[in-house]
Design a protein around this motif. Structure first.
Motif, PDB file in Angstrom:
ATOM      1  N   SER A  47     -23.352  37.085  10.058  1.00 32.94           N
ATOM      2  CA  SER A  47     -22.065  37.647  10.459  1.00 32.94           C
ATOM      3  C   SER A  47     -21.693  38.882   9.657  1.00 32.94           C
ATOM      4  CB  SER A  47     -20.962  36.588  10.294  1.00 32.94           C
ATOM      5  OG  SER A  47     -21.232  35.443  11.075  1.00 32.94           O
ATOM      6  N   TYR A  51     -13.236  39.333  11.299  1.00 33.33           N
ATOM      7  CA  TYR A  51     -13.082  37.881  11.148  1.00 33.33           C
ATOM      8  C   TYR A  51     -11.636  37.510  10.837  1.00 33.33           C
ATOM      9  CZ  TYR A  51     -12.803  33.469   8.648  1.00 33.33           C
ATOM     10  OH  TYR A  51     -12.404  32.223   8.224  1.00 33.33           O
ATOM     11  N   TRP A  98     -11.641  36.417   3.272  1.00 33.61           N
ATOM     12  CA  TRP A  98     -12.034  37.340   4.333  1.00 33.61           C
ATOM     13  C   TRP A  98     -13.338  36.905   4.983  1.00 33.61           C
ATOM     14  CZ3 TRP A  98      -9.052  41.448   6.026  1.00 33.61           C
ATOM     15  CH2 TRP A  98      -7.900  41.677   5.275  1.00 33.61           C
ATOM     16  N   ARG A  99     -13.712  35.662   4.737  1.00 36.85           N
ATOM     17  CA  ARG A  99     -14.876  35.041   5.373  1.00 36.85           C
ATOM     18  C   ARG A  99     -14.638  33.532   5.341  1.00 36.85           C
ATOM     19  NH1 ARG A  99     -19.280  36.026   0.475  1.00 36.85           N
ATOM     20  NH2 ARG A  99     -18.252  34.672  -1.068  1.00 36.85           N
ATOM     21  N   LEU A 108     -20.973  38.886   6.450  1.00 40.92           N
ATOM     22  CA  LEU A 108     -19.912  38.518   5.510  1.00 40.92           C
ATOM     23  C   LEU A 108     -20.440  38.030   4.165  1.00 40.92           C
ATOM     24  CD1 LEU A 108     -17.629  36.641   8.071  1.00 40.92           C
ATOM     25  CD2 LEU A 108     -17.226  38.902   7.065  1.00 40.92           C
ATOM     26  N   THR A 166     -19.557  45.622   5.933  1.00 40.30           N
ATOM     27  CA  THR A 166     -18.895  44.442   5.363  1.00 40.30           C
ATOM     28  C   THR A 166     -17.393  44.502   5.582  1.00 40.30           C
ATOM     29  OG1 THR A 166     -20.605  44.124   3.662  1.00 40.30           O
ATOM     30  CG2 THR A 166     -18.433  43.173   3.226  1.00 40.30           C
ATOM     31  N   ALA A 186     -18.440  39.730   1.516  1.00 37.66           N
ATOM     32  CA  ALA A 186     -16.991  39.803   1.718  1.00 37.66           C
ATOM     33  C   ALA A 186     -16.273  38.929   0.697  1.00 37.66           C
ATOM     34  CB  ALA A 186     -16.638  39.361   3.138  1.00 37.66           C
ATOM     35  N   ALA A 215     -15.391  41.820   7.820  1.00 35.66           N
ATOM     36  CA  ALA A 215     -14.331  41.029   7.197  1.00 35.66           C
ATOM     37  C   ALA A 215     -13.015  41.190   7.962  1.00 35.66           C
ATOM     38  CB  ALA A 215     -14.157  41.445   5.740  1.00 35.66           C
TER      39      ALA A 215
END
Length: 381
Positions: free
Chosen positions: A248, A79, A257-258, A250, A72, A253, A76
């Motif tokens: 993904s 991304y 952060w997503r 996330l 995770t 997250a 994060a």
């Protein structure tokens, strides 16, 4: 007194010891994990290594403690810093997510996969017609096609997009009724798909279901049923975790952060029952053998409203091209005699996915050229 050379040598020795300990610990953990993974021979056979499924199975077996947290954090950061969502999802704008399998074919999907699926289609539609059961084929256009304005430079495989035209041309030539949902879902101001999910949203599902129902009624003698439905009012918007967020890595997250999560108003639709002790449900006339599209956004209830009939929904998550249909055929002996129509639904990108084991098994039983199951003229909608 230690000389500089001795200090360097001692440092090398300590470094080597640390690495040896790490290697031994890693080897021990890997051996223990594999011993408890219970991988069968089919999972690690040659074909599984070629299509990547063996590697996926081994990755799941060799997970480290707290690896979910590590993944995770990594997802994060990837991304937030790079705008990268990993191997399964691609980032459009603003914060639109797309499924990579809808953008380009998987490397393990050969060029002949569409022809194999046409053979399967002719076989299955022929089986249904032999039982005097109608069939209606529905390929839901990929999100990248309908929401192309949000791709923001993400490339799309033209070969994949052309396959839908080739598929529908073959259906038309074989006299298999189908629904083309592209004109139904395109050209709207409002979006027809969720921003962080591969599925149609409430507007898209309702529009698609109405079009499918219009195409299905002529296959039911143009007789709309009398089943009534109780359509509830949409409730207060609730946070919805899109499946592309999950793919993904996330899901857990923190915000920021997503991609921002969507808020969707829930709505319930239920068939109206008489409520009496002897209140029998109407006979089953329509079976929906679909993908996860058939299980989202009230697609099946809206379809039932358009038909005036409660739909027997056997759609399954992960059904891809034919999972639900194959499952339904395996239980064909339990189909009610009242069944008149099978609606076979799948996502457009499923035409370009590698063949499943069930599909391969059916193909092995078929002659090299499956007879054309032509019947009545096609009914594209």
């Amino acid at each position: 007194m230690r000389t500089p050379e001795r200090n360097v040598a001692l440092g090398h020795c300590l470094g080597a010891i640390v690495w040896i300990v790490l290697f031994v610990a890693g080897f021990g953990w890997g051996a223990w994990s594999l011993a408890h993974a219970r991988l069968d021979a089919k999972t690690v056979q040659t074909s599984a290594w070629l299509d990547g499924s063996a590697g996926t199975a081994l990755n799941k077996a060799l997970r480290l403690p707290k690896q979910d947290i590590i993944e995770t954090v990594n997802a994060a950061a990837r991304y937030r810093l790079l705008g990268d969502l990993g191997d399964q999802a691609a980032l459009g704008c603003p914060q639109w997510l797309f499924y990579r399998d809808g953008l380009r074919p998987q490397p393990s999907a050969g060029s002949g996969v569409l022809q194999d699926r046409l053979r399967l289609m002719r076989y299955w539609t022929g089986e249904l017609r032999a039982q005097h059961i109608g069939v209606l084929v529905v390929a839901v256009p990929d999100k990248s096609r309908i929401e192309a304005s949000h791709l923001c430079g993400q490339p799309i495989s033209q070969v994949m997009q052309q396959r839908l035209d080739t598929w529908q041309a073959a259906l038309r030539a074989d006299g298999v009724p189908f629904v083309d949902l592209r004109p139904v879902l395109s050209g709207h101001t409002a979006s027809m798909f969720f921003r962080t999910d591969v599925h149609m949203n409430a507007d898209g599902a309702r529009s698609a279901a109405a079009a499918v129902a219009r195409a299905a009624l002529p296959l039911l003698a143009n007789e709309k049923g009398t089943q009534a439905f109780d359509v509830g009012q949409p409730g207060a918007p609730e946070i919805r975790m899109g499946d592309l967020i999950v793919l993904s890595g996330l899901e857990h997250a923190p915000d920021g952060w997503r991609p921002a999560l969507e808020k969707v108003p829930p709505q319930t639709i239920e068939p109206v029952r008489g409520g009496g002790l002897l209140d029998d449900t109407p006979p089953v006339e329509v079976l929906l053998a679909g993908s996860s599209n058939g299980r989202r956004s009230n697609f099946a209830p809206w379809l039932g409203i358009g038909l005036g009939r409660e739909v027997w929904n056997l759609s399954m998550d992960g059904g891809q091209f034919s999972g639900a249909l194959v499952s339904a055929f395996k239980a064909r002996g339990q189909w009610p005699k009242s069944l008149k129509l099978v609606i076979w639904e799948f996502s457009e990108n499923a035409l370009s996915l590698p063949l499943t084991d069930d599909e391969k098994a059916v193909l092995e039983r078929l002659p090299s050229t499956t007879a054309n199951a032509a019947g009545t003229a096609a009914h594209p909608a």
